[in-house]
Motif scaffolding. Structure first.
Motif, PDB file in Angstrom:
ATOM      1  N   GLY A 147      18.586 -20.782  -2.149  1.00 36.59           N
ATOM      2  CA  GLY A 147      17.940 -21.837  -2.927  1.00 36.59           C
ATOM      3  C   GLY A 147      18.890 -23.005  -3.114  1.00 36.59           C
ATOM      4  N   ARG A 148      20.110 -22.671  -3.420  1.00 37.99           N
ATOM      5  CA  ARG A 148      21.103 -23.715  -3.622  1.00 37.99           C
ATOM      6  C   ARG A 148      21.396 -24.467  -2.335  1.00 37.99           C
ATOM      7  NH1 ARG A 148      26.483 -22.443  -6.963  1.00 37.99           N
ATOM      8  NH2 ARG A 148      27.883 -23.677  -5.687  1.00 37.99           N
ATOM      9  N   ALA A 149      21.471 -23.713  -1.239  1.00 33.61           N
ATOM     10  CA  ALA A 149      21.748 -24.356   0.045  1.00 33.61           C
ATOM     11  C   ALA A 149      20.620 -25.312   0.411  1.00 33.61           C
ATOM     12  CB  ALA A 149      21.931 -23.294   1.127  1.00 33.61           C
ATOM     13  N   LEU A 150      19.408 -24.908   0.098  1.00 34.25           N
ATOM     14  CA  LEU A 150      18.263 -25.774   0.393  1.00 34.25           C
ATOM     15  C   LEU A 150      18.355 -27.065  -0.430  1.00 34.25           C
ATOM     16  CD1 LEU A 150      15.524 -26.343   1.684  1.00 34.25           C
ATOM     17  CD2 LEU A 150      14.444 -25.068  -0.182  1.00 34.25           C
ATOM     18  N   GLN A 151      18.681 -26.927  -1.690  1.00 31.67           N
ATOM     19  CA  GLN A 151      18.812 -28.119  -2.537  1.00 31.67           C
ATOM     20  C   GLN A 151      19.913 -29.036  -2.007  1.00 31.67           C
ATOM     21  OE1 GLN A 151      19.175 -27.122  -6.699  1.00 31.67           O
ATOM     22  NE2 GLN A 151      17.554 -25.583  -6.562  1.00 31.67           N
ATOM     23  N   GLU A 152      21.006 -28.453  -1.630  1.00 30.80           N
ATOM     24  CA  GLU A 152      22.116 -29.273  -1.118  1.00 30.80           C
ATOM     25  C   GLU A 152      21.719 -29.984   0.163  1.00 30.80           C
ATOM     26  OE1 GLU A 152      25.707 -27.012  -0.761  1.00 30.80           O
ATOM     27  OE2 GLU A 152      25.771 -26.541  -2.909  1.00 30.80           O
ATOM     28  N   ALA A 153      21.035 -29.248   1.025  1.00 32.43           N
ATOM     29  CA  ALA A 153      20.644 -29.833   2.311  1.00 32.43           C
ATOM     30  C   ALA A 153      19.660 -30.980   2.094  1.00 32.43           C
ATOM     31  CB  ALA A 153      20.037 -28.761   3.204  1.00 32.43           C
ATOM     32  N   LEU A 154      18.711 -30.789   1.177  1.00 34.18           N
ATOM     33  CA  LEU A 154      17.728 -31.839   0.910  1.00 34.18           C
ATOM     34  C   LEU A 154      18.413 -33.065   0.301  1.00 34.18           C
ATOM     35  CD1 LEU A 154      14.561 -30.075  -0.570  1.00 34.18           C
ATOM     36  CD2 LEU A 154      14.610 -31.706   1.333  1.00 34.18           C
ATOM     37  N   TYR A 211      12.356 -28.618  -5.090  1.00 31.73           N
ATOM     38  CA  TYR A 211      11.655 -29.884  -5.291  1.00 31.73           C
ATOM     39  C   TYR A 211      11.781 -30.331  -6.751  1.00 31.73           C
ATOM     40  CZ  TYR A 211       9.294 -29.902  -0.683  1.00 31.73           C
ATOM     41  OH  TYR A 211       9.019 -29.955   0.652  1.00 31.73           O
ATOM     42  N   GLU A 212      11.595 -29.387  -7.665  1.00 33.87           N
ATOM     43  CA  GLU A 212      11.657 -29.748  -9.089  1.00 33.87           C
ATOM     44  C   GLU A 212      13.051 -30.238  -9.478  1.00 33.87           C
ATOM     45  OE1 GLU A 212       8.178 -26.706 -10.732  1.00 33.87           O
ATOM     46  OE2 GLU A 212      10.301 -26.303 -11.188  1.00 33.87           O
TER      47      GLU A 212
END
Lengths: 493, 493
Positions: B35-42, B78-79
């Protein structure tokens, strides 16, 4: 040297005959300590007003007999205090209490002895440029002499004993235990009037300059006088506070009084103990004249005691601040005695400026880091600082001697001055090795980094001699010899 | 929340469909890390400009299917990024890349995660007045949580390994190894754009404020806006640089845009992550509006991330600086996470101001002490800093819970806000325990030290409720309960 107009020409002062026996050093103490105790007692008696200006002192023969000490010891004490401006004397006419000291102040006051530490404020960080083989630029001590084990032991001890609350926001003036330790050390080594309540811990002489600059600027001053030759860094620091610098000419005795008076400045930065870069020690007359000027116009003096810790061939000259702690801001640091990277220093501040300096320190950084302060306090209190100074003093004297020998052997005719103290000398290399531009260019080609005296002031002598400011403390004796050898080879000596 | 006028109303942006699979978190990683990696990537994709403003993102269902992750994980990402201002969304209309971020900058950028540290600059050193039994004034962490053994071990290690030359005059920007370590930590924990070349080590947020104040004053600015309510200390610090402060009203979402625009200021100091003292987190709109304002007028924002390290009930909100590192100066310190007495902090500086800030830092103190810097670098690099934050976070959450429980039990009807983060809360005690003057007087008599919200701004509500800023982090749960009990007894609850 003549008695000032306010003294009664050698007649005993109005205070009557002082109780000379109160000056008696502890019986049974070794001669060296008794001599020092006598100097401290005399200095304190002048400061406290117990010996008023104009008071005539007994002859050295009389006082030696009264005290049961050797005459040489008394003579040495008189000479030392005369050099510092406390006493005045004239051959055949005796010795008086001088008019330089501001008598009757409050605050503890003792001793002379060693020397204090200070940093010239990043004056010359030695760059390790790859093509530099020997770097004679001044400004850095030998960093390999930093006492790592002793420092580590003090760090351990501090973390083990410091109460939790000491880790909170600090007192912007500094940790009380450090202020006490420094006050004692500076009074003893540098002859300053060191009231812990007037001592502000700061990050070094550079910050002391900036703090004072902001305070004076807020009081309406727009200019500050600096010694010519002197350190351009002082000017840069004061410039950052909105103060312009005015070069004030030196001669062989110190700042010349007339240009100072004519300059219109109301604050000056000086290095009277071992002038940077010339290496002279200011004469007692010039010390007194500077203080007279400051008192007359309500001016202030910043005394940068940047290398007061290091004296080789004579007793240290006490700091100017001891003569008038209400007109002199004294600043020093551990940058030469321990390491510039510690960013720890101190200033002794006149009462009238104290609150403003402390508030400025507070807004600048809220105060110095507490653990570092506690470590230095422990180091000073337990004798580590004195040991470090003795250790450095021995090492640096050896290096200085190596430099003098190498210059005499390889660049004969070179005159070297400012050699009695500090971490650098002035070398005047005869014109036959010049001209200066060629000399400096060849040195650089040979990998010898040098600073010309011209970089530190406005003088541009046309005699063709090469005037250099040579820092030696950070170099081993063999590196010193190698550097001079490279230099001699490069200029065809 | 609606798409901004510059987006095409939900239509895919001109960049075309991005390669969503590039956002794929490492397979096999635990869900939390993915989840964190996704946030960082986005976040990084938006910053780099790879995802242009207006680009419509896939639905959470689609992206979760594409990436083979849970839908909840995408929704959370997203949030989070919407809260930080990177994305915008509207129920039923999807999610777009917002216009807040300044795309296409250089410099590394990663992560969200924990929170960063900062010091409010001596805002409230807790005084240990003898008649104070429980001190609820905010500003100090629990100093007994300082990790003495780990710090001592890092000190030993540093003294054993640091090369001699590192002990010389420091780089005024800070030790390179510390700047690297902090940049990585801040990018990861606080979502800032942390280029080590833009990071300046300083003594804390107070010095960061003074440094920036001097630089802006030299550029001709005469005023700086501060949050109302806010910390009076910001005003005092900027006043020391010649800048007057202008109070700018907050509402429940952040700084109100109209009074800001009308004020004429060109610089503001804000605490958007956990506003001091109100405890609100600024809304994404207000973050974007502040940056719009700064870009339009060429203004600057000082982000005081004074307690960004401490979040209890929700994911941390990334720092404002991540949205526009050319307009936001980010400042933090170890004062809340380790100890204020260390006097160690950092600032991330826009390119346009960097040289001036560094030169000002140089003249102020030549740079921070090197040994301390090396110790912190080691501490951060070896994981000690993260461990310390986890440890504090657990302790402080427990204390906050104790405070909430005690207030509910002993002063019923008290509304508490700003509880999700930080080291203090706002408590609004019903008027029946008042009026405020009487409440505060009785508290003082009972030995409970308190700060009224009125001390932090211009608002003077007349409803009779007692508004308090209660610091709890430095008190044990039992001391918290004792303090509230004393308070309740004193006011007759």
């Amino acid at each position: 040297m003549t008695p000032s107009g306010t003294t009664s020409g050698g007649v005993p002062g109005p205070a009557g005959q002082p109780a000379w026996e109160l000056l008696l050093p502890a019986a049974g103490a070794p001669a060296r300590r008794r001599g020092r105790a006598l100097q401290e007692a005399l200095r304190e008696a002048v400061r406290s007003g117990r010996l008023a200006a104009g008071t005539r002192l007994p002859s050295t023969r009389e006082l030696a007999a009264d005290l049961g000490v050797s005459r040489g010891l008394v003579t040495e004490a008189y000479e030392q205090l005369t050099a510092e401006g406390y006493l005045r004397g004239e051959r055949g006419a005796g010795t008086w209490v001088g008019g330089a000291v501001r008598a009757g102040r409050v605050g503890a006051a003792t001793g002379t002895g060693g020397a204090a530490a200070a940093g010239p404020g990043g004056r010359d960080a030695v760059a390790g440029a790859p093509d530099v083989r020997v770097d004679f630029r001044p400004g850095t001590p030998d960093l390999s002499l930093f006492p790592r084990s002793a420092w580590a032991a003090a760090q351990r001890s501090v973390l083990a004993r410091l109460p939790h609350r000491a880790l909170g926001y600090p007192d912007p003036r500094g940790l009380p235990e450090l202020r006490g330790a420094l006050a004692g050390m500076l009074a003893r080594r540098r002859g300053v009037v060191a009231d812990p309540e007037r001592l502000v811990v700061c990050s070094g002489v550079a910050q002391a300059s900036t703090l004072l600059g902001f305070v004076l600027r807020a009081r309406g001053l727009r200019t500050v006088g600096v010694e010519d030759p002197g350190s351009p860094e002082h000017g840069r620091l004061f410039a950052s506070t909105g103060m312009e610098t005015v070069w004030l000419p030196l001669d062989g005795e110190g700042l010349r009084p007339e240009p100072l008076a004519a300059s219109g400045v109301r604050a000056v930065v000086v290095t009277p103990s071992h002038q940077f870069p010339s290496g002279i020690g200011w004469s007692a007359e010039r010390r007194a004249a500077l203080l007279d000027w400051a008192r007359t116009i309500g001016g202030y003096v910043l005394e940068d005691d940047y290398d007061g810790d290091f004296r080789y061939d004579r007793a240290p000259v006490g700091a100017l601040q001891g003569l008038d702690p209400e007109r002199v801001v004294y600043a020093g640091s551990v940058s030469k005695s321990l390491a510039p990277g510690l960013r720890l220093g101190w200033m002794l501040v006149p009462e009238a400026l104290l609150d403003e300096v402390v508030e400025r320190k507070r807004t600048m950084d809220l105060g110095n880091p507490v653990l570092d302060q506690a470590v230095l306090a422990e180091f000073v209190t337990r004798g580590g600082y004195d040991r470090q100074l003795r250790h450095c003093q021995r090492a640096y004297r050896e290096r200085r001697d190596a430099l003098l020998a190498a210059l005499a052997a390889r660049l004969p005719g070179t005159e070297v001055s400012g050699i009695a103290a500090g971490l650098h000398v002035i070398a005047r290399v005869p014109a036959r090795f010049g001209p200066p531009e060629r000399f400096l260019a060849r040195a650089a080609e040979a990998g010898v980094a040098l600073r010309s005296l011209e970089e530190y002031g406005t003088a541009r002598p046309s005699d063709g001699d090469v005037r250099l400011v040579i820092g030696y403390a950070h170099l081993s004796p063999s590196a010193v010899a190698e550097g001079v050898g490279l230099l001699a080879g490069a200029v065809g000596a």
